[in-house]
Structure formats: C-alpha cells, structure tokens
Design a protein around this motif. Structure first.
Motif, PDB file in Angstrom:
ATOM      1  N   VAL A 144       0.768  -1.081  -0.067  1.00 26.67           N
ATOM      2  CA  VAL A 144       0.173   0.080  -0.035  1.00 26.67           C
ATOM      3  C   VAL A 144       0.783   1.405  -0.158  1.00 26.67           C
ATOM      4  N   VAL A 145       0.283   2.206  -0.613  1.00 27.00           N
ATOM      5  CA  VAL A 145       1.118   3.662  -0.831  1.00 27.00           C
ATOM      6  C   VAL A 145       0.539   4.550   0.493  1.00 27.00           C
ATOM      7  N   GLU A 146       1.313   5.069   1.048  1.00 23.50           N
ATOM      8  CA  GLU A 146       0.940   6.103   1.945  1.00 23.50           C
ATOM      9  C   GLU A 146       1.494   7.561   1.958  1.00 23.50           C
ATOM     10  N   LYS A 147       0.818   8.360   2.702  1.00 21.18           N
ATOM     11  CA  LYS A 147       1.343   9.911   2.657  1.00 21.18           C
ATOM     12  C   LYS A 147       0.730  10.716   3.557  1.00 21.18           C
ATOM     13  N   CYS A 148       1.128  11.551   3.757  1.00 17.33           N
ATOM     14  CA  CYS A 148       0.623  12.865   4.603  1.00 17.33           C
ATOM     15  C   CYS A 148      -0.890  13.200   4.326  1.00 17.33           C
ATOM     16  N   THR A 149      -1.728  13.197   5.220  1.00 24.10           N
ATOM     17  CA  THR A 149      -3.277  13.690   5.363  1.00 24.10           C
ATOM     18  C   THR A 149      -3.573  14.907   5.766  1.00 24.10           C
ATOM     19  N   PHE A 150      -2.436  15.634   6.098  1.00 24.04           N
ATOM     20  CA  PHE A 150      -2.882  16.993   6.854  1.00 24.04           C
ATOM     21  C   PHE A 150      -3.685  16.518   8.284  1.00 24.04           C
ATOM     22  N   CYS A 151      -3.375  15.519   8.619  1.00 23.81           N
ATOM     23  CA  CYS A 151      -4.335  14.644   9.761  1.00 23.81           C
ATOM     24  C   CYS A 151      -5.512  14.777   9.767  1.00 23.81           C
ATOM     25  N   THR A 152      -6.052  14.185   8.735  1.00 24.64           N
ATOM     26  CA  THR A 152      -7.362  13.989   8.497  1.00 24.64           C
ATOM     27  C   THR A 152      -8.270  13.773   9.623  1.00 24.64           C
ATOM     28  N   GLN A 153      -7.714  12.744  10.471  1.00 25.34           N
ATOM     29  CA  GLN A 153      -8.626  12.492  11.496  1.00 25.34           C
ATOM     30  C   GLN A 153      -8.836  13.789  12.547  1.00 25.34           C
ATOM     31  N   ARG A 154      -7.662  14.751  12.542  1.00 28.74           N
ATOM     32  CA  ARG A 154      -8.001  15.910  13.270  1.00 28.74           C
ATOM     33  C   ARG A 154      -8.723  16.747  12.917  1.00 28.74           C
ATOM     34  N   ILE A 155      -8.852  16.681  11.541  1.00 30.44           N
ATOM     35  CA  ILE A 155      -9.925  17.551  10.882  1.00 30.44           C
ATOM     36  C   ILE A 155     -11.427  17.247  11.026  1.00 30.44           C
ATOM     37  N   SER A 156     -11.440  15.842  10.962  1.00 30.34           N
ATOM     38  CA  SER A 156     -12.888  15.228  11.181  1.00 30.34           C
ATOM     39  C   SER A 156     -13.251  15.460  12.778  1.00 30.34           C
ATOM     40  N   ALA A 157     -12.480  15.237  13.525  1.00 30.57           N
ATOM     41  CA  ALA A 157     -12.848  15.367  14.931  1.00 30.57           C
ATOM     42  C   ALA A 157     -13.073  16.886  15.318  1.00 30.57           C
ATOM     43  N   GLY A 158     -12.388  17.831  14.628  1.00 35.29           N
ATOM     44  CA  GLY A 158     -12.655  19.369  15.057  1.00 35.29           C
ATOM     45  C   GLY A 158     -13.890  19.886  14.271  1.00 35.29           C
ATOM     46  N   LYS A 159     -14.223  19.329  13.029  1.00 32.35           N
ATOM     47  CA  LYS A 159     -15.549  19.699  12.563  1.00 32.35           C
ATOM     48  C   LYS A 159     -16.808  18.920  13.287  1.00 32.35           C
ATOM     49  N   ASP A 160     -16.661  17.745  13.734  1.00 31.23           N
ATOM     50  CA  ASP A 160     -17.567  17.022  14.600  1.00 31.23           C
ATOM     51  C   ASP A 160     -17.775  17.766  16.113  1.00 31.23           C
ATOM     52  N   GLN A 161     -16.850  18.364  16.667  1.00 30.26           N
ATOM     53  CA  GLN A 161     -16.728  18.866  17.985  1.00 30.26           C
ATOM     54  C   GLN A 161     -17.537  20.229  17.656  1.00 30.26           C
ATOM     55  N   ALA A 162     -17.210  21.027  16.402  1.00 27.80           N
ATOM     56  CA  ALA A 162     -18.031  22.475  16.202  1.00 27.80           C
ATOM     57  C   ALA A 162     -19.534  22.033  15.909  1.00 27.80           C
ATOM     58  N   LYS A 163     -19.755  20.908  15.319  1.00 26.96           N
ATOM     59  CA  LYS A 163     -21.082  20.701  14.911  1.00 26.96           C
ATOM     60  C   LYS A 163     -21.870  20.427  16.018  1.00 26.96           C
ATOM     61  N   ALA A 164     -21.238  19.649  17.079  1.00 26.57           N
ATOM     62  CA  ALA A 164     -21.804  19.224  18.153  1.00 26.57           C
ATOM     63  C   ALA A 164     -22.183  20.689  19.099  1.00 26.57           C
ATOM     64  N   GLU A 165     -21.458  21.481  19.019  1.00 30.89           N
ATOM     65  CA  GLU A 165     -21.517  22.597  19.944  1.00 30.89           C
ATOM     66  C   GLU A 165     -22.438  23.942  19.265  1.00 30.89           C
ATOM     67  N   GLY A 166     -22.813  23.617  17.779  1.00 24.00           N
ATOM     68  CA  GLY A 166     -23.700  24.418  16.981  1.00 24.00           C
ATOM     69  C   GLY A 166     -22.889  25.464  16.827  1.00 24.00           C
ATOM     70  N   ARG A 167     -21.803  25.505  16.238  1.00 19.09           N
ATOM     71  CA  ARG A 167     -21.007  26.669  15.919  1.00 19.09           C
ATOM     72  C   ARG A 167     -20.051  26.371  14.735  1.00 19.09           C
ATOM     73  N   GLU A 168     -19.512  27.383  14.100  1.00 23.59           N
ATOM     74  CA  GLU A 168     -18.583  27.262  13.123  1.00 23.59           C
ATOM     75  C   GLU A 168     -17.233  26.871  13.431  1.00 23.59           C
ATOM     76  N   LEU A 169     -16.582  26.494  12.733  1.00 21.04           N
ATOM     77  CA  LEU A 169     -14.931  26.294  13.020  1.00 21.04           C
ATOM     78  C   LEU A 169     -14.140  27.553  13.359  1.00 21.04           C
ATOM     79  N   ARG A 170     -13.382  27.473  14.342  1.00 19.56           N
ATOM     80  CA  ARG A 170     -12.765  28.700  14.448  1.00 19.56           C
ATOM     81  C   ARG A 170     -11.274  28.628  13.831  1.00 19.56           C
ATOM     82  N   ASP A 171     -10.939  29.585  13.405  1.00 14.96           N
ATOM     83  CA  ASP A 171      -9.545  29.751  12.492  1.00 14.96           C
ATOM     84  C   ASP A 171      -8.368  29.246  13.657  1.00 14.96           C
TER      85      ASP A 171
END
Length: 228
Positions: A144-171
């Motif tokens: 399997v070939v692998e590479k940097c994902t920009f830590c997509t798991q952290r992106i998903s977790a951040g979006k889920d957290q913001a959605k759960a709190e009913g707000r937009e993602l902060r910069d």
C-alpha cells in the motif's frame, strides 16, 4: 462554506529541530524502518526537513525546509491511479483510500515532491513502541502507498466538535500534529476559503512561494522565504 485546507511554512522561523517529524510519526502510526530497509531507500517519512547550506566557511548559513504532501489542486498523483485510490476530496485534499490501493506505485512515480511511500513489508514495532499507536489512524500494510493527510482524523474531529456545539469552526482550532508540535510556529494550518484566516493571509504574503511552482501542480502549501 466548503473548506479548502492549506498550510504555510515560514522558513524564517524553522530551526530544523524536526519536532514536526517526530509528532507526525507518532500521530499517524508511521512505521519505523531499520538500517537495512533504510539503506534500500524504503524508509517512510510523511514530512521531512531538508537542509541546505549557503556561502563559504566561515560565513555559512543553514536553511531548513519542511516538505510534506503539497495537497496539489492539479495533482499528478491522482489521474494515474487505476483504482481511484488516489483522489481529490471535496475539501481539496489529495486523499488516499488504502483498501483500494493495489500497489502500482504510479502515484509515487508521478509525484514530483517525493512524498508518497510504498510499504514493502508489513509494519512491525518492537515493544514498547507498539503501545502508543494511535487508534484513530489505520496501520498501513504491505503493498500500500501512504502519505501525509494533513492529519485528516484531526480535521474530522474538529468539525464534529464544532457541529456538536452548534458553531462554526474557529481559525486555528484544527492543528495537524506537525503544526501543534512546532515550537516556533513556523507551520500554520487553516482554511484557504476563509480570506481572514491566518493561512490565507500568509499565502498572499509577498514572501510566499510554491515548491516547484513552474510544474503547474498548484500546491496548497505556501513557503515564506527567509528574510536576511
């Protein structure tokens, strides 16, 4: 608004400490290659720090440049994949679906930045190095070939957290492991679709350059030139 993730690297701030390299390896379960595998060019590093020297002794200057997947908008790695394992995500990331990858390595050969890596064997961690494996990131197996994902798991977790709190993602709320670990804040991550985000403003800097810009790959990583 759809996000479009990008990164800025301030070469004036990078000290070459490689904290980003260590953090990336730990966060993303990047396997460790022994000396024999490394000698064969089979080591894996989703981010590397290149070192350059300028001038003659004693007036020598050292420059460091972290290099990771440039998350290109016109990525050469994507159209060459026969199984659509390498593809462009809705948020502009060059994503890799591991269970679709059949190991042709066409993507790695097409990438001009040398940031895609093929697994020549199943990963092995000697104890106790197997204990801190991140359960949020899959372990890639042989073929399997692998590479940097920009830590997509952290992106998903951040979006889920913001959605759960009913707000937009902060910069600046989402930080890949390399960005979080950088002691000099040389790495900045964020949404390029937000003109007020730090990464957007840095990408418009007069110091901003793209790696191998003449190739037309349209990278979403901006390097800020050193100021002497």
């Amino acid at each position: 608004m759809t996000h479009r993730w990008g990164m800025a690297v301030d070469l004036d701030r990078c000290t070459g400490c490689e904290a980003c390299v260590t953090a990336c390896r730990t966060e993303n379960n990047v396997r460790i290659a022994g000396p024999e595998e490394s000698a064969k060019g089979r080591s894996i590093a989703w981010i590397r720090v290149e070192r350059y020297y300028e001038g003659d002794f004693p007036d020598v200057r050292v420059k460091f440049r972290p290099v990771m997947c440039q998350q290109c908008d016109a990525a050469p790695c994507e159209p060459v994949c026969p199984t659509y394992a390498s593809h462009h995500s809705e948020e502009g990331l060059n994503a890799q679906i591991y269970n679709r990858c059949i190991g042709t390595r066409y993507c790695a050969n097409a990438c001009p930045y040398n940031v895609r890596f093929f697994n020549f064997g199943n990963p092995v961690w000697d104890r106790p190095l197997d204990l801190p494996l991140n359960p949020d990131v899959s372990v890639r197996e042989v073929g399997v070939v692998e590479k940097c994902t920009f830590c997509t798991q952290r992106i998903s977790a951040g979006k889920d957290q913001a959605k759960a709190e009913g707000r937009e993602l902060r910069d600046g709320e989402i930080k890949p492991a390399c960005v979080q670990s950088c002691p000099t804040s040389a790495l900045v991550f964020g949404d390029l679709n937000d003109p007020e985000s730090a990464v957007s403003m840095l990408s418009r800097s007069s110091r901003g350059t793209k790696l191998m810009d003449d190739l037309g790959t349209q990278p979403k990583v901006t390097y800020l030139k050193k100021e002497y």
